[in-house]
Design a protein around this motif. Structure first.
Motif: not given
Length: 140
Positions: A55, A76, A105, A107
């Motif tokens: 990501e 996600a 998840s 980021k």
């Protein structure tokens, strides 16, 4: 007094016209130059390992390392702890694709000193880079 004021105003108007003309010419010149240049992507390298749904990437130029947030397979937005942070060399060779694990998840990535800041789903996670350990989690 009126003549002095008129001279002053006419001088200001002439300078303003000159400035506007200069800015317009500069703008047109920059636009023409920008249109003449063509850009292209050139592949320099590709990783020799599989990165699980990358990501974000943050570079550590001194250590020639890329930190990569991996949101992991699946949803996600799920709180599934299958995300993590990987490390890959600037040449694309695998260092550690599972350097930090157990995140949901992740980021965004940021760094200050020896600490890596990771934006996970509902918390900010602080990682000690030298020891590769999570040292703090801040709920968001």
């Amino acid at each position: 007094m009126k003549q002095g004021l008129l001279r002053y105003l006419s001088f200001k108007i002439i300078n303003m016209k000159t400035a506007i003309t200069f800015l317009l010419a500069l703008s047109l010149s920059l636009t023409a130059n920008a249109q003449e240049k063509t850009h292209q992507l050139v592949k320099i390298w590709q990783t020799d390992s599989v990165v699980s749904v990358p990501e974000s990437v943050l570079i550590d130029a001194k250590k020639k390392t890329l930190f990569i947030s991996e949101i992991g397979a699946g949803n996600a937005s799920a709180f599934d702890k299958n995300g993590g942070i990987g490390k890959i060399g600037l040449n694309g060779k695998k260092l550690q694709t599972n350097w930090i694990s157990g995140l949901h998840s992740p980021k965004g990535l940021g760094r200050m000193g020896n600490e890596l800041y990771v934006a996970d789903l509902n918390e900010l996670v602080v990682v000690d880079i030298k020891n590769a350990k999570i040292i703090k989690k801040y709920p968001v």
